[in-house]
Enzyme design. Structure first.
Site, PDB file in Angstrom:
ATOM      1  N   GLU A 148      20.360  27.753  88.307  1.00 26.13           N
ATOM      2  CA  GLU A 148      20.741  28.637  89.410  1.00 26.13           C
ATOM      3  C   GLU A 148      20.120  28.130  90.701  1.00 26.13           C
ATOM      4  O   GLU A 148      18.914  27.877  90.765  1.00 26.13           O
ATOM      5  CB  GLU A 148      20.234  30.066  89.150  1.00 26.13           C
ATOM      6  CG  GLU A 148      20.964  30.814  88.049  1.00 26.13           C
ATOM      7  CD  GLU A 148      22.276  31.463  88.517  1.00 26.13           C
ATOM      8  OE1 GLU A 148      22.628  31.341  89.708  1.00 26.13           O
ATOM      9  OE2 GLU A 148      22.938  32.077  87.659  1.00 26.13           O
ATOM     10  N   ASP A 196      31.267  30.165  91.914  1.00 27.54           N
ATOM     11  CA  ASP A 196      30.036  29.417  92.223  1.00 27.54           C
ATOM     12  C   ASP A 196      29.939  28.095  91.466  1.00 27.54           C
ATOM     13  O   ASP A 196      30.464  27.984  90.350  1.00 27.54           O
ATOM     14  CB  ASP A 196      28.795  30.282  91.937  1.00 27.54           C
ATOM     15  CG  ASP A 196      28.657  30.682  90.470  1.00 27.54           C
ATOM     16  OD1 ASP A 196      29.622  31.198  89.908  1.00 27.54           O
ATOM     17  OD2 ASP A 196      27.570  30.452  89.896  1.00 27.54           O
TER      18      ASP A 196
HETATM   19 ZN   LIG Z   1      27.300  31.530  88.058  1.00 23.28          ZN
END
Ligand SMILES: [Zn+2]
Length: 277
Positions: A148, A196
């Site tokens: 992330e 994303d």
């Molecule tokens: Zn994600």
């Protein structure tokens, strides 16, 4: 005494640093304890002989047995999936990943200033991919490392963050022998659900050997070129073709993510199709 020889400023700074590190350790003492307990449960499961809940359903006890082999290792991740957190700070993301009720996590979090926090052993399964598909892999959580990037989804990624990410990717690639094409984004594997990482410098990463990119000189595809099959060969789930095209363009085109392939998009797709074959 050693302290006597230290300048006062350095001594006070040392005390402050010790206090800070004690605070940040104790802040997560309770959740670290939960982590340890969970790992202990898995270790116990692994030690159980014969393994629990691995009986073959349709055979009788007489027809099956367990004899341990002496030659084995631990399974390794084969993909890296990159995300943006859509949150505003590293602390906020860590908090999200240490609350049981969120049920989400990742192996690593990279902050805007380049700090990297590991939150899970590479050999364990994080909850970062969700429902998704790449090629015929439908359990990316089991086969991948999740990373992330602390980013709200509408801001550029800082150089410090990308530099640290590349350091991490280099280590993971070597440690687990991850193939170059297998560095992908969340949007690639979940095109109907996820955007994303958004506006992500995939080309910069590809130049360093993390993911593929198209050549500078592109050839016209033949008239019978099947774009759908090409997307599928690359890995995209094409059950929703528009979403797959948008995901492909989010990764490789970026200036336009409309769910339609322009002639220019087709040149890129045709070039990449050969790299993934
Ligand atoms: Zn994600």
């Amino acid at each position: 005494m050693l302290v006597k020889n230290l300048p006062l400023k350095a001594f006070l700074f040392g005390i402050a640093a010790i206090t800070f590190s004690a605070c940040s350790t104790s802040k997560y003492a309770a959740t670290n304890k939960v982590y340890k307990e969970k790992v202990k449960t898995f270790a116990t499961d692994m030690r159980t002989m014969p393994p629990a809940n691995q009986r073959i359903d349709s055979l009788s006890e007489a027809q099956q047995s367990f004899i341990g082999t002496v030659n084995f290792g631990i399974r390794k991740p084969n993909y890296v999936i990159i995300h943006h957190t859509a949150q505003n700070s590293l602390d906020q993301t860590i908090k999200t990943f240490t609350l049981t009720r969120t049920q989400v996590s990742s192996h690593y979090v990279v902050s805007r200033d380049g700090r990297v926090v590991q939150m899970l052993n590479d050999y364990l399964r994080a909850n970062h991919a969700g429902i998704g598909r790449w090629g015929n892999d439908t359990d990316l959580n089991s086969s991948s490392i999740g990373i992330e990037l602390d980013n709200n989804g509408n801001e550029p990624f800082s150089d410090a963050q990308i530099n640290s990410l590349c350091a991490l990717l280099g280590t993971l690639k070597k440690r687990h022998n991850i193939p170059t094409p297998n560095f992908i984004g969340h949007a690639d594997i979940a095109p109907t659900r996820k955007p994303d990482p958004n506006n992500f410098p995939w080309k910069v990463l590809a130049k360093k050997g993390y993911g593929l990119w198209y050549d500078d000189v592109l050839m016209m595809p033949p008239v019978d070129f099947n774009a759908e099959v090409a997307l599928r060969i690359i890995g995209y789930d094409i059950r929703n073709l528009g979403a797959a095209i948008t995901a492909f363009k989010r990764h490789f085109v970026q200036t336009d993510i409309t769910p339609k392939l322009t002639p220019a998009d087709k040149l890129i797709l045709y070039n990449l199709y050969f790299k993934y074959l």
